[in-house]
Design a protein around this motif. Structure first.
Motif, PDB file in Angstrom:
ATOM      1  N   LEU A 123      53.199  42.702  52.312  1.00  0.00           N
ATOM      2  CA  LEU A 123      52.984  41.688  53.352  1.00  0.00           C
ATOM      3  C   LEU A 123      51.739  40.837  53.101  1.00  0.00           C
ATOM      4  O   LEU A 123      51.395  39.985  53.913  1.00  0.00           O
ATOM      5  CB  LEU A 123      52.861  42.371  54.726  1.00  0.00           C
ATOM      6  CG  LEU A 123      54.157  42.933  55.290  1.00  0.00           C
ATOM      7  CD1 LEU A 123      53.884  43.889  56.436  1.00  0.00           C
ATOM      8  CD2 LEU A 123      55.078  41.821  55.759  1.00  0.00           C
ATOM      9  N   HIS A 124      51.105  41.057  51.964  1.00  0.00           N
ATOM     10  CA  HIS A 124      49.882  40.317  51.625  1.00  0.00           C
ATOM     11  C   HIS A 124      48.910  40.304  52.802  1.00  0.00           C
ATOM     12  O   HIS A 124      48.578  39.240  53.337  1.00  0.00           O
ATOM     13  CB  HIS A 124      50.215  38.899  51.157  1.00  0.00           C
ATOM     14  CG  HIS A 124      51.069  38.913  49.929  1.00  0.00           C
ATOM     15  ND1 HIS A 124      52.401  38.598  49.951  1.00  0.00           N
ATOM     16  CD2 HIS A 124      50.787  39.268  48.655  1.00  0.00           C
ATOM     17  CE1 HIS A 124      52.909  38.731  48.741  1.00  0.00           C
ATOM     18  NE2 HIS A 124      51.957  39.141  47.935  1.00  0.00           N
ATOM     19  N   GLY A 138      48.374  34.040  62.050  1.00  0.00           N
ATOM     20  CA  GLY A 138      49.356  34.478  61.058  1.00  0.00           C
ATOM     21  C   GLY A 138      48.937  35.782  60.389  1.00  0.00           C
ATOM     22  O   GLY A 138      49.754  36.669  60.171  1.00  0.00           O
ATOM     23  N   GLU A 139      47.637  35.887  60.068  1.00  0.00           N
ATOM     24  CA  GLU A 139      47.133  37.108  59.428  1.00  0.00           C
ATOM     25  C   GLU A 139      47.272  38.298  60.372  1.00  0.00           C
ATOM     26  O   GLU A 139      47.680  39.386  59.971  1.00  0.00           O
ATOM     27  CB  GLU A 139      45.656  36.934  59.046  1.00  0.00           C
ATOM     28  CG  GLU A 139      45.441  36.024  57.861  1.00  0.00           C
ATOM     29  CD  GLU A 139      43.978  35.658  57.654  1.00  0.00           C
ATOM     30  OE1 GLU A 139      43.605  35.340  56.515  1.00  0.00           O
ATOM     31  OE2 GLU A 139      43.200  35.665  58.644  1.00  0.00           O
ATOM     32  N   ARG A 142      50.736  39.539  60.545  1.00  0.00           N
ATOM     33  CA  ARG A 142      51.138  40.358  59.405  1.00  0.00           C
ATOM     34  C   ARG A 142      50.574  41.780  59.538  1.00  0.00           C
ATOM     35  O   ARG A 142      51.215  42.748  59.156  1.00  0.00           O
ATOM     36  CB  ARG A 142      50.672  39.719  58.087  1.00  0.00           C
ATOM     37  CG  ARG A 142      51.673  38.668  57.615  1.00  0.00           C
ATOM     38  CD  ARG A 142      51.280  38.079  56.305  1.00  0.00           C
ATOM     39  NE  ARG A 142      50.240  37.072  56.474  1.00  0.00           N
ATOM     40  CZ  ARG A 142      49.344  36.757  55.552  1.00  0.00           C
ATOM     41  NH1 ARG A 142      49.341  37.389  54.402  1.00  0.00           N
ATOM     42  NH2 ARG A 142      48.461  35.822  55.777  1.00  0.00           N
ATOM     43  N   THR A 162      57.616  36.204  63.288  1.00  0.00           N
ATOM     44  CA  THR A 162      56.920  35.230  62.433  1.00  0.00           C
ATOM     45  C   THR A 162      56.071  34.264  63.262  1.00  0.00           C
ATOM     46  O   THR A 162      55.629  33.236  62.757  1.00  0.00           O
ATOM     47  CB  THR A 162      57.930  34.429  61.581  1.00  0.00           C
ATOM     48  OG1 THR A 162      58.865  33.795  62.466  1.00  0.00           O
ATOM     49  CG2 THR A 162      58.673  35.317  60.607  1.00  0.00           C
ATOM     50  N   MET A 165      52.939  32.024  62.042  1.00  0.00           N
ATOM     51  CA  MET A 165      52.841  32.016  60.573  1.00  0.00           C
ATOM     52  C   MET A 165      53.185  30.631  60.035  1.00  0.00           C
ATOM     53  O   MET A 165      53.998  29.913  60.623  1.00  0.00           O
ATOM     54  CB  MET A 165      53.814  33.029  59.969  1.00  0.00           C
ATOM     55  CG  MET A 165      53.431  34.459  60.262  1.00  0.00           C
ATOM     56  SD  MET A 165      54.547  35.583  59.436  1.00  0.00           S
ATOM     57  CE  MET A 165      53.919  37.144  60.024  1.00  0.00           C
ATOM     58  N   ASP A 166      52.577  30.285  58.878  1.00  0.00           N
ATOM     59  CA  ASP A 166      52.918  29.014  58.255  1.00  0.00           C
ATOM     60  C   ASP A 166      54.234  29.193  57.481  1.00  0.00           C
ATOM     61  O   ASP A 166      54.710  30.320  57.307  1.00  0.00           O
ATOM     62  CB  ASP A 166      51.757  28.506  57.390  1.00  0.00           C
ATOM     63  CG  ASP A 166      51.470  29.421  56.210  1.00  0.00           C
ATOM     64  OD1 ASP A 166      52.427  29.983  55.653  1.00  0.00           O
ATOM     65  OD2 ASP A 166      50.289  29.580  55.859  1.00  0.00           O
ATOM     66  N   GLU A 169      54.273  31.815  54.712  1.00  0.00           N
ATOM     67  CA  GLU A 169      54.188  33.187  55.242  1.00  0.00           C
ATOM     68  C   GLU A 169      55.540  33.610  55.818  1.00  0.00           C
ATOM     69  O   GLU A 169      55.969  34.749  55.658  1.00  0.00           O
ATOM     70  CB  GLU A 169      53.129  33.262  56.354  1.00  0.00           C
ATOM     71  CG  GLU A 169      51.692  33.175  55.864  1.00  0.00           C
ATOM     72  CD  GLU A 169      50.689  33.130  57.015  1.00  0.00           C
ATOM     73  OE1 GLU A 169      49.685  33.842  56.940  1.00  0.00           O
ATOM     74  OE2 GLU A 169      50.914  32.373  57.978  1.00  0.00           O
ATOM     75  N   ARG A 170      56.196  32.661  56.497  1.00  0.00           N
ATOM     76  CA  ARG A 170      57.493  32.986  57.113  1.00  0.00           C
ATOM     77  C   ARG A 170      58.515  33.364  56.055  1.00  0.00           C
ATOM     78  O   ARG A 170      59.307  34.291  56.234  1.00  0.00           O
ATOM     79  CB  ARG A 170      57.995  31.804  57.943  1.00  0.00           C
ATOM     80  CG  ARG A 170      57.380  31.798  59.341  1.00  0.00           C
ATOM     81  CD  ARG A 170      57.763  30.560  60.115  1.00  0.00           C
ATOM     82  NE  ARG A 170      59.184  30.298  60.095  1.00  0.00           N
ATOM     83  CZ  ARG A 170      59.721  29.091  60.268  1.00  0.00           C
ATOM     84  NH1 ARG A 170      58.944  28.057  60.475  1.00  0.00           N
ATOM     85  NH2 ARG A 170      61.010  28.941  60.243  1.00  0.00           N
ATOM     86  N   GLU A 172      57.890  34.687  53.155  1.00  0.00           N
ATOM     87  CA  GLU A 172      57.521  36.028  52.670  1.00  0.00           C
ATOM     88  C   GLU A 172      58.024  37.108  53.619  1.00  0.00           C
ATOM     89  O   GLU A 172      58.614  38.106  53.202  1.00  0.00           O
ATOM     90  CB  GLU A 172      55.998  36.151  52.622  1.00  0.00           C
ATOM     91  CG  GLU A 172      55.394  35.886  51.276  1.00  0.00           C
ATOM     92  CD  GLU A 172      53.882  36.016  51.343  1.00  0.00           C
ATOM     93  OE1 GLU A 172      53.382  36.840  52.120  1.00  0.00           O
ATOM     94  OE2 GLU A 172      53.217  35.262  50.619  1.00  0.00           O
ATOM     95  N   VAL A 173      57.773  36.892  54.910  1.00  0.00           N
ATOM     96  CA  VAL A 173      58.155  37.901  55.904  1.00  0.00           C
ATOM     97  C   VAL A 173      59.675  38.002  56.000  1.00  0.00           C
ATOM     98  O   VAL A 173      60.226  39.091  56.153  1.00  0.00           O
ATOM     99  CB  VAL A 173      57.500  37.584  57.270  1.00  0.00           C
ATOM    100  CG1 VAL A 173      58.099  38.438  58.374  1.00  0.00           C
ATOM    101  CG2 VAL A 173      56.008  37.807  57.181  1.00  0.00           C
TER     102      VAL A 173
END
Lengths: 310, 297
Positions: A123-124, A138-139, A142, A162, A165-166, A169-170, A172-173
């Motif tokens: 999930l970085h 967003g962080e 996550r 999400t 989240m940008d 990021e979305r 990725e998730v």
């Protein structure tokens, strides 16, 4: 495998005004279920009832066949959840916030480190020594998603996962949740149709506290009423050339040199006729619904109360 | 305060998730909750802030004693060790109420005011365990304040009267009553915290009710000729009363014009009974309220 069940569930915040009214559904095994509806439809209330954060006025909610109000520990033992906007203590380090969850779920020292490491990579996550109060929305989202997944619960209840989240990021998730759904049961509410259509195999539409539709994504797509198509010709076409379509598509909008949007009555015969007529005008590059099926279904439910019956 | 760096985690190839074997016992979860809450009090500087405040006030007290020893000021309570300790212990209930309000007044309401509750309440932990864990940590930091205050008092008594003059038995009884009073005050704070949704309301209500409202009402009731046996602040008086050699539980005081008023002071047994009553009633109520509270926001 996990299960999510609500049976004749009703919740009134004030007497006689149900926010959720007599809803029933059961999902078990694995996969992702999209829980869709407009603001105030009862999505978050349903999830809160499932998590025991609210008490039902009547009916019952069960997670993994346990009642979350009467048997909280067993009901939530194999469940991860994000509801509303969860926040660890702002003064707490990311590592500590996740460690606490791992300890409460029964992971040992090595298990906690391995799980935090897995979530950190997948999930970085932000640096683990950062305090939660320093994180962007967003962080933080996550981090709470990582907390929900710690200890590999069978069931995930995710309310707008999400949120904040940008786009990167979305994406990725979405990828993470698509991997998770292979062997987990995910109930996910979201306003973001793109997220739901990318992740979910089954859909539940709720509006005004009542379930309007519970079907697979394919069934929803098949039953949705397409009212506009985007047609792209292989070569540039003058708008006048589309006049023969007038009887079936009273409104034609030029979107680009070769691309037009045709609005029609939603009838399947009209759609077939339009395709034939367009092919007569010129060779086609594409002929697709103007609005994705899921979005169209959502609109139908919000505006008309249901999608086209089978 | 500088945090210790988070552990560096091993970088390994993708591994399957670690499945939590089974839930730990409620006792283990209670320890996790209590430890996390103490860490929260420390990180927010709330604990050290109040500790510093108590330390500064108590140190000022000591400085006054030293000045008195050198003849710079004259202190009336230095006539006997009993008088000194009684006077010093009289303010202890106030410090305990302040600490209980500070640490307990928002311990539960925070879950229904911000997103913190949505992080915690979705965990597989019984709510009674959450209350008990947070209660233990609030009690622990409150008692730490009591210990610091008492240490300064002991230091002052040793300086003024010498180590041989310390009456250890009454002092131990007083300390025991302080601990019981802390239990009761934190229970009241938790009850208000479970009742209200805004953290500041719980903190303020605890301090106002236990200190301002109870003392005012207690005075009025005593003037009317009744013993204020229902007041926790009255019970807290026992912490100092047990150190007083000339303690009288009930006195008739002349107020002039042939009029008299009655005055009551709590004995150790009476104080302990009232404190235990508060502890049982308010702690149970806070668990019941917290268990039934819904996350509507």
């Amino acid at each position: 495998m996990g299960s999510i069940e609500v049976s004749h569930l009703t919740k009134c915040y004030s007497p006689g005004v149900p926010v959720v009214h007599d809803i029933s559904f059961r999902e078990e095994g694995s996969g992702a279920i999209g829980y869709l509806g407009p603001n105030g439809a009862g999505k978050s209330t349903t999830l809160k009832l499932l998590l025991g954060l609210l008490m039902p006025t009547s009916g019952e909610a069960r997670l993994n066949d346990f009642d979350p109000v009467r048997d909280r520990r067993n009901a939530l033992a194999r469940v991860g959840a994000i509801i509303e906007s969860p926040e660890p203590y702002p003064s707490e380090r990311v590592f500590d916030a996740l460690e606490r969850v791992g300890q409460l779920r029964g992971l040992d020292r090595n298990g906690i480190d391995d799980e935090i490491d897995r979530c950190h990579r997948e999930l970085h996550l932000p640096p683990l020594e950062w305090r939660c109060g320093w994180l962007s929305k967003g962080e933080r989202q996550r981090v709470v998603l990582a907390a929900a997944c710690l200890g590999d619960p069978e069931v995930l209840l995710l309310d707008e996962p999400t949120n904040g989240m940008d786009p990167a990021e979305r994406v990725e998730v979405r990828g993470f949740l698509k991997r998770m759904k292979r062997d987990h049961l995910i109930l996910m509410s979201s306003h973001l149709i793109t997220d739901v259509s990318a992740i979910c195999d089954r859909l539940i539409f709720i509006d005004k506290g009542e379930i309007r539709l519970h079907a697979s994504a394919e069934e929803v797509a098949a039953r949705v009423r397409v009212r506009a198509v985007d047609v792209e010709f292989a070569r540039p076409i003058a708008t006048e050339a589309l006049e023969p379509l007038q009887p079936w598509a009273p409104k034609v909008t030029r979107l680009a040199e070769r691309r037009f949007r045709l609005r029609f009555d939603g009838n399947e015969e009209t759609l077939t006729r339009l395709l034939v007529e367009c092919q007569r005008i010129g060779p086609l590059s594409s002929f697709t619904p103007a609005v994705p099926a899921l979005e169209a279904a959502y609109r139908d439910i919000v505006t008309e109360g249901s999608v086209r019956p089978e | 305060m500088q945090d210790a760096p988070a552990p560096v985690l091993p970088r390994v190839a993708t591994v399957p998730p670690v499945v939590a074997p089974k839930l730990p016992s409620s006792f283990s979860q209670w320890i996790v909750i209590a430890r996390g809450q103490i860490r929260h009090y420390i990180r927010t500087y709330r604990f050290f802030g109040l500790l510093l405040f108590v330390g500064v006030v108590s140190a000022a007290w000591l400085i006054l004693l030293v000045a008195s020893g050198q003849g710079l000021v004259r202190l009336s309570f230095l006539n006997s060790i009993s008088e000194f300790l009684t006077d010093y212990a009289q303010t202890l209930p106030l410090w305990i109420i302040l600490a209980a309000g500070f640490f307990g007044g928002d311990a539960l309401s925070v879950d229904f005011h911000s997103g913190t509750g949505y992080y915690t309440l979705v965990m597989p932990v019984n709510r009674s365990v959450l209350v008990a864990g947070r209660y233990a940590s609030a009690l622990f930091v409150t008692l730490a304040i009591v210990v610091v205050y008492d240490l300064f008092g002991l230091l002052g008594a040793t300086y003024a009267f010498g180590p041989g003059a310390i009456p250890w038995d009454p002092l131990a009884l007083s300390l025991g009553l302080s601990v019981l009073f802390a239990f009761a005050a934190v229970s009241v704070a938790f009850c208000f915290s479970a009742l209200f949704e805004t953290p500041a309301t719980g903190v303020l209500t605890t301090i106002l009710v236990l200190f301002v409202a109870l003392t005012t009402l207690q005075g009025v009731v005593e003037l009317a000729g009744f013993e204020p046996w229902w007041s926790l602040y009255y019970a807290g008086g026992a912490i100092a009363n047990v150190l007083d050699w000339q303690f009288v539980a009930q006195q008739t005081i002349p107020v002039g014009g042939g009029q008299f008023i009655q005055s009551w002071s709590a004995t150790a047994q009476e104080g302990a009974a009232i404190m235990t009553g508060y502890l049982v009633f308010f702690f149970t109520t806070s668990i019941v309220l917290y268990q039934r509270k819904e996350s509507k926001g």
